[in-house]
Design an enzyme around this catalytic site. Structure first.
Site, PDB file in Angstrom:
ATOM      1  N   ASN A   9       0.862  -1.184   0.000  1.00  0.00           N
ATOM      2  CA  ASN A   9       0.000   0.000   0.000  1.00  0.00           C
ATOM      3  C   ASN A   9       0.899   1.234   0.000  1.00  0.00           C
ATOM      4  O   ASN A   9       1.458   1.597   1.033  1.00  0.00           O
ATOM      5  CB  ASN A   9      -0.899  -0.032   1.251  1.00  0.00           C
ATOM      6  CG  ASN A   9      -1.739   1.231   1.395  1.00  0.00           C
ATOM      7  OD1 ASN A   9      -1.866   2.013   0.451  1.00  0.00           O
ATOM      8  ND2 ASN A   9      -2.312   1.430   2.575  1.00  0.00           N
ATOM      9  N   LYS A  11       0.069   4.261  -0.443  1.00  0.00           N
ATOM     10  CA  LYS A  11      -0.611   5.472   0.039  1.00  0.00           C
ATOM     11  C   LYS A  11      -0.375   6.624  -0.953  1.00  0.00           C
ATOM     12  O   LYS A  11      -0.270   6.369  -2.153  1.00  0.00           O
ATOM     13  CB  LYS A  11      -0.142   5.810   1.453  1.00  0.00           C
ATOM     14  CG  LYS A  11      -0.224   4.568   2.368  1.00  0.00           C
ATOM     15  CD  LYS A  11      -0.041   4.845   3.808  1.00  0.00           C
ATOM     16  CE  LYS A  11      -0.158   3.523   4.579  1.00  0.00           C
ATOM     17  NZ  LYS A  11      -0.119   3.687   6.016  1.00  0.00           N
ATOM     18  N   HIS A  97      -9.630   1.447   5.015  1.00  0.00           N
ATOM     19  CA  HIS A  97      -8.330   1.693   5.652  1.00  0.00           C
ATOM     20  C   HIS A  97      -8.514   2.736   6.763  1.00  0.00           C
ATOM     21  O   HIS A  97      -9.300   3.674   6.613  1.00  0.00           O
ATOM     22  CB  HIS A  97      -7.321   2.183   4.612  1.00  0.00           C
ATOM     23  CG  HIS A  97      -5.930   2.201   5.163  1.00  0.00           C
ATOM     24  ND1 HIS A  97      -5.476   3.217   5.959  1.00  0.00           N
ATOM     25  CD2 HIS A  97      -4.912   1.317   5.053  1.00  0.00           C
ATOM     26  CE1 HIS A  97      -4.231   2.954   6.323  1.00  0.00           C
ATOM     27  NE2 HIS A  97      -3.863   1.806   5.781  1.00  0.00           N
ATOM     28  N   GLU A  99      -6.849   5.184   7.632  1.00  0.00           N
ATOM     29  CA  GLU A  99      -6.618   6.580   7.228  1.00  0.00           C
ATOM     30  C   GLU A  99      -7.854   7.148   6.524  1.00  0.00           C
ATOM     31  O   GLU A  99      -8.157   8.337   6.647  1.00  0.00           O
ATOM     32  CB  GLU A  99      -5.356   6.672   6.347  1.00  0.00           C
ATOM     33  CG  GLU A  99      -4.094   6.514   7.190  1.00  0.00           C
ATOM     34  CD  GLU A  99      -2.910   5.886   6.478  1.00  0.00           C
ATOM     35  OE1 GLU A  99      -2.904   5.820   5.241  1.00  0.00           O
ATOM     36  OE2 GLU A  99      -1.980   5.449   7.186  1.00  0.00           O
ATOM     37  N   GLU A 169      -5.508  -4.433  10.978  1.00  0.00           N
ATOM     38  CA  GLU A 169      -4.513  -3.377  11.109  1.00  0.00           C
ATOM     39  C   GLU A 169      -4.804  -2.552  12.364  1.00  0.00           C
ATOM     40  O   GLU A 169      -5.622  -1.618  12.312  1.00  0.00           O
ATOM     41  CB  GLU A 169      -4.569  -2.454   9.892  1.00  0.00           C
ATOM     42  CG  GLU A 169      -4.232  -3.138   8.590  1.00  0.00           C
ATOM     43  CD  GLU A 169      -3.614  -2.150   7.615  1.00  0.00           C
ATOM     44  OE1 GLU A 169      -2.475  -2.378   7.203  1.00  0.00           O
ATOM     45  OE2 GLU A 169      -4.256  -1.138   7.290  1.00  0.00           O
ATOM     46  N   GLY A 175       2.080   3.043  10.635  1.00  0.00           N
ATOM     47  CA  GLY A 175       2.993   4.167  10.414  1.00  0.00           C
ATOM     48  C   GLY A 175       3.656   4.676  11.681  1.00  0.00           C
ATOM     49  O   GLY A 175       4.257   5.748  11.693  1.00  0.00           O
ATOM     50  N   SER A 215       3.233  -1.333  10.539  1.00  0.00           N
ATOM     51  CA  SER A 215       4.670  -1.268  10.828  1.00  0.00           C
ATOM     52  C   SER A 215       5.408  -2.590  10.591  1.00  0.00           C
ATOM     53  O   SER A 215       6.295  -2.964  11.351  1.00  0.00           O
ATOM     54  CB  SER A 215       4.915  -0.784  12.258  1.00  0.00           C
ATOM     55  OG  SER A 215       4.456   0.557  12.396  1.00  0.00           O
TER      56      SER A 215
HETATM   57  P1  PGA Z   1       2.680   0.861   7.625  1.00  0.00           P
HETATM   58  O1  PGA Z   1       1.239   0.976   6.959  1.00  0.00           O
HETATM   59  O2  PGA Z   1       3.271  -0.444   7.200  1.00  0.00           O
HETATM   60  O3  PGA Z   1       3.439   2.042   7.101  1.00  0.00           O
HETATM   61  O4  PGA Z   1       2.486   0.896   9.108  1.00  0.00           O
HETATM   62  C1  PGA Z   1       0.389  -0.138   6.868  1.00  0.00           C
HETATM   63  C2  PGA Z   1      -0.916   0.264   6.249  1.00  0.00           C
HETATM   64  O5  PGA Z   1      -1.377   1.370   6.499  1.00  0.00           O
HETATM   65  O6  PGA Z   1      -1.516  -0.487   5.481  1.00  0.00           O
END
Ligand code: PGA
Length: 253
Positions: A9, A11, A97, A99, A169, A175, A215
C-alpha cells in the site's frame, strides 16, 4: 494455506515515473529469481494504476486500488468507480483503511457499501479492520472488531465471502513503527475467524484470508508471519522500496 498474500500500500506516494521504476525493478527481481510462490498485489495511487499494470505484465503480480466509490457512475466529482479500476487492470481494492476512516470520515456503513459494490462488480475487497490506541488501552479490541465485521460485512453473502480478504490493522501500529506482536495479531485473527464462523460457516472461517498490517519491516516479518492463522501482510512504509518489500516476503518462509 501455505501461499501467503502480500499487499503493498503505497498510500499517497510515488508519481508516474517512480511507480514505473518500482514495477520494473520488481519485475527484474522476479525474472532473476524465477517468480514467487506467494500472491503479490501492488496498490499504487490511482494515477499510476494503468502504467504499473502494463509494467507488471507477465509477472503474475496483481494490481489493487487504495479506494473506490460506492456508485457505478454519475455526477460524483473526483470519485473513481469499480469499473474504472477494472479497466486499469485492478483485481483488488482496499476498503476501510484506517486513514480513510480517520481523515475522510468513512464509517462502517460507508465501508459496507464499498465492499458490496466491489463484490458486485467483480473486484476483491481488502477489508481493513482494527482498533485505535484508546480502544486498545480500554481493552475493547474484540468488541470493536466484532462491530466492524458485523457492519462492514452486512449483506455479504456466503458465495461472495471467499473473495473478501480481511486485513487486521491495529490503528496504533500503522505508520508508528510500533507493530503488534505476533501473539497479539494471532489472537485477533483467531477472534476474527470465530466471528466468521458465526456469520458464515466453519469452512469460511478456516479458508478466509486474514492478513496483518501495521509497521511491518524486514526485521519483524519473520516473527509476525510465523503463526499459521496470519495469511500475509499489508505493508505500507516498507513497501516503498523493492528491496525491503522483497525482504519481507522472503522472511515469511
Ligand atoms: P505501515 O502501513 O506499514 O506504514 O504501518 C500499513 C498500512 O497502512 O496499510
Amino acid at each position: 494455506m501455505n501461499k501467503k498474500l502480500f499487499i503493498a500500500n503505497w498510500k499517497m506516494n510515488k508519481g508516474l515515473v517512480q511507480s514505473q521504476q518500482f514495477a520494473e525493478e520488481l519485475k527484474a527481481h522476479f525474472e532473476k529469481h524465477k517468480g514467487t510462490t506467494d500472491e503479490i498485489v501492488l496498490c499504487p495511487p490511482f494515477t499510476s494504476l494503468e502504467a504499473v499494470h502494463r509494467k507488471l505484465n507477465g509477472t503474475g503480480v496483481k494490481l489493487g486500488a487504495q479506494n473506490v466509490y460506492y456508485e457505478s457512475s454519475g455526477a460524483y466529482t473526483g470519485e473513481i468507480s469499480c469499473g474504472m479500476l477494472k479497466s486499469c487492470g485492478c483485481e483488488y481494492v482496499i476498503t476501510g483503511h484506517s486513514e480513510r476512516r480517520r481523515y475522510f470520515n468513512e464509517t462502517n456503513a460507508i465501508v459496507n457499501k464499498k465492499v458490496l459494490i466491489a463484490l458486485d462488480e467483480g473486484l476483491k475487497p481488502i477489508l481493513c479492520i482494527g482498533e485505535t490506541l484508546q480502544e486498545h488501552d480500554d481493552k475493547i479490541t474484540e468488541a470493536v472488531i466484532d462491530e466492524q465485521l458485523t457492519s462492514c460485512l452486512l449483506h455479504v453473502n456466503i458465495e461472495d465471502i471467499p473473495n473478501v480478504v480481511i486485513a487486521y490493522e491495529p490503528v496504533w501500529a500503522i505508520g508508528t513503527g510500533k507493530n503488534a506482536t505476533a501473539h497479539q495479531a494471532e489472537s485477533v485473527h483467531n477472534f476474527t475467524r470465530k466471528k466468521l464462523k458465526k456469520l458464515y460457516s466453519e469452512e469460511i472461517s478456516l479458508n478466509t484470508r486474514i492478513i496483518y498490517g501495521g509497521s511491518i519491516t524486514p526485521e519483524n516479518a519473520k516473527e509476525l508471519f510465523a503463526p499459521q492463522t496470519i495469511n500475509g501482510g499489508l505493508v505500507g512504509g516498507a513497501s516503498l522500496e523493492v528491496e525491503s518489500f522483497i525482504e519481507i516476503i522472503n522472511s515469511a518462509h
